[in-house]
Design an enzyme around this catalytic site. Structure first.
Site, mmCIF file in Angstrom:
data_model
loop_
_atom_site.group_PDB
_atom_site.id
_atom_site.type_symbol
_atom_site.label_atom_id
_atom_site.label_comp_id
_atom_site.label_asym_id
_atom_site.label_seq_id
_atom_site.Cartn_x
_atom_site.Cartn_y
_atom_site.Cartn_z
ATOM 1 N N GLN A 28 29.978 51.727 39.308
ATOM 2 C CA GLN A 28 30.445 50.600 38.497
ATOM 3 C C GLN A 28 29.414 49.481 38.416
ATOM 4 O OE1 GLN A 28 34.040 49.657 40.633
ATOM 5 N NE2 GLN A 28 35.209 51.315 39.698
ATOM 6 N N HIS A 77 33.446 48.231 42.862
ATOM 7 C CA HIS A 77 34.159 46.961 43.073
ATOM 8 C C HIS A 77 33.207 45.788 43.298
ATOM 9 C CE1 HIS A 77 38.371 48.774 44.150
ATOM 10 N NE2 HIS A 77 37.795 49.377 43.114
ATOM 11 N N GLU A 91 47.038 42.642 38.449
ATOM 12 C CA GLU A 91 47.591 41.286 38.482
ATOM 13 C C GLU A 91 46.857 40.331 37.544
ATOM 14 O OE1 GLU A 91 48.773 41.312 43.262
ATOM 15 O OE2 GLU A 91 47.222 39.936 42.515
ATOM 16 N N TYR A 125 45.298 35.368 48.110
ATOM 17 C CA TYR A 125 46.018 36.142 47.096
ATOM 18 C C TYR A 125 46.458 37.531 47.588
ATOM 19 C CZ TYR A 125 45.257 32.229 44.154
ATOM 20 O OH TYR A 125 45.308 30.940 43.649
ATOM 21 N N TYR A 146 45.082 55.818 46.156
ATOM 22 C CA TYR A 146 44.810 56.910 45.226
ATOM 23 C C TYR A 146 45.215 58.277 45.771
ATOM 24 C CZ TYR A 146 42.289 53.342 42.678
ATOM 25 O OH TYR A 146 41.970 52.189 41.993
#
Length: 369
Positions: free
Chosen positions: A85, A147, A240, A250, A261
């Site tokens: 990513q 991430h 979210e 949070y 997963y």
């Protein structure tokens, strides 16, 4: 009298239903494809002269001039770790760009042995970046190419917020203040730490941290009144949208509505003392990506609302807000059944969308004339 009251109540209900239905309906719009063949576009920014900048995940920063994608990428972009990513991610221009010509880029830095999210600034002159300055590099380095997050927003006081993901295999670090993983960080445009950051005087905390307990935040935007909204990927479920305030937790991975997963439970908790509940929860997951707070004039009925694009669901989500409370949340522009990476409000009041993938497109959604 009884029948009269029933009639009045029925009429009131019909009127309210009609108002709600009218408010939920989309205004007339048209969707135009402005560009195609963009290699994995990730972010879009608008320059004062009408040009646009587009980042390609592989490491290129492209300029759009007179509706055409310049053949030659902008020079001087730092090398990126293009894996998984990771790559060249967000681009924004400084609030004072007309004077200082500065922009900000986020990207994955390092290699397979150790990599991190990095934020730099540079001066854009013609088709080249000059005076490149490294402002921030997340700590510690990690060994996963996942991430990173990497979304940037500049606040009214000129400070910068940057989202830093949890690194996928390091999710417990999101609850620790001695690292940057799973955090939103705040720095000044020169890379220094603001004196009013919430943990700046805690010797055991990283001073750049603004909020904690995040997973993989794919958007962060600031409303004109200063409210900060962010969205993030949950695992399977638990995507979210949050209102971000300094010093708050949070919850990830202590609270979530998602599961792992491999279908294992991550936590028994969906709420916990001292941890924030989301403004919007998407379970099952939609995989939200870019998001914009609409302030344009082409669609007056949407002013003050959020629009988020998604990857897995291949949708645009309209979050109708009233004083930062959700009135409704729905899928919009159903004909756009494709993975989408970013959405921005243009200076002309239209919505601009970057689709995802090797053959990415730039779309423009404008009011139908």
């Amino acid at each position: 009298m009884f029948n009269s009251k029933i009639a009045c109540l029925a009429l009131s209900a019909l009127l309210l239903f009609g108002i709600a239905k009218t408010h939920a309906e989309s205004p007339s719009y048209q969707i135009d494809t402005l560009l195609s063949g963009i290699d994995s576009p990730w972010s879009l920014a608008f320059l004062p002269n009408g040009d646009m900048l587009i980042t390609e995940l592989g490491g290129k920063l492209r300029r759009v001039h007179d509706g055409q994608l310049n053949e030659h990428a902008i020079e001087g972009v730092p090398d990126v770790y293009f894996e998984g990513q990771g790559g060249l991610m967000d681009v924004i221009i400084d609030h004072d760009f007309a004077r200082n010509q500065r922009l900000y880029l986020s990207f994955s830095y390092g290699d397979s042995r150790g990599n991190a999210t990095r934020l730099v600034s540079a001066k854009l002159e013609g088709n080249r970046l000059l005076d490149l300055q490294v402002l921030f590099t997340a700590s510690p380095l990690k060994r996963t190419p996942h991430h990173y997050s990497g979304r940037i927003v500049q606040l009214q006081d000129s400070s910068l917020l940057l989202t830093v993901g949890d690194g996928f295999n390091y999710r417990e670090q999101a609850q620790r203040l001695d690292n940057h993983l799973g955090k939103i960080i705040r720095i000044l445009p020169n890379g220094e730490v603001p004196e009013d950051n919430p943990w700046v005087n805690d010797p055991e905390a990283q001073p750049e941290i603004w909020s904690m307990g995040h997973r993989n935040m794919q958007a962060i935007v600031a409303a004109p009144d200063g409210t900060i909204f962010s969205n993030e990927h949950g695992p399977q479920g638990g995507d979210e949208v949050n209102i971000i305030q300094p010093g708050l937790n949070y919850g990830w991975p202590v609270i979530t509505r998602g599961i792992d997963y491999n279908f294992a439970s991550i936590t028994p908790f969906t709420q916990y003392p001292g941890m924030q509940q989301p403004l919007v929860d998407w379970t099952p997951s939609i995989a939200p990506a870019g998001m914009t707070y609409y302030t344009g004039n082409q669609f007056p009925e949407w002013q003050g609302d959020l629009f988020a694009v998604s990857l897995a669901q291949k949708s645009v989500r309209h979050i109708d807000l009233d004083q930062n409370r959700v009135v409704s949340e729905q899928r919009i522009f159903p004909e756009l059944d494709q993975r989408m990476r970013d959405i921005r409000t243009g200076p002309d009041g239209a919505l601009y969308i970057l689709t995802d993938g090797k053959e990415g497109k730039l779309l423009r959604i404008s009011a139908k004339q």
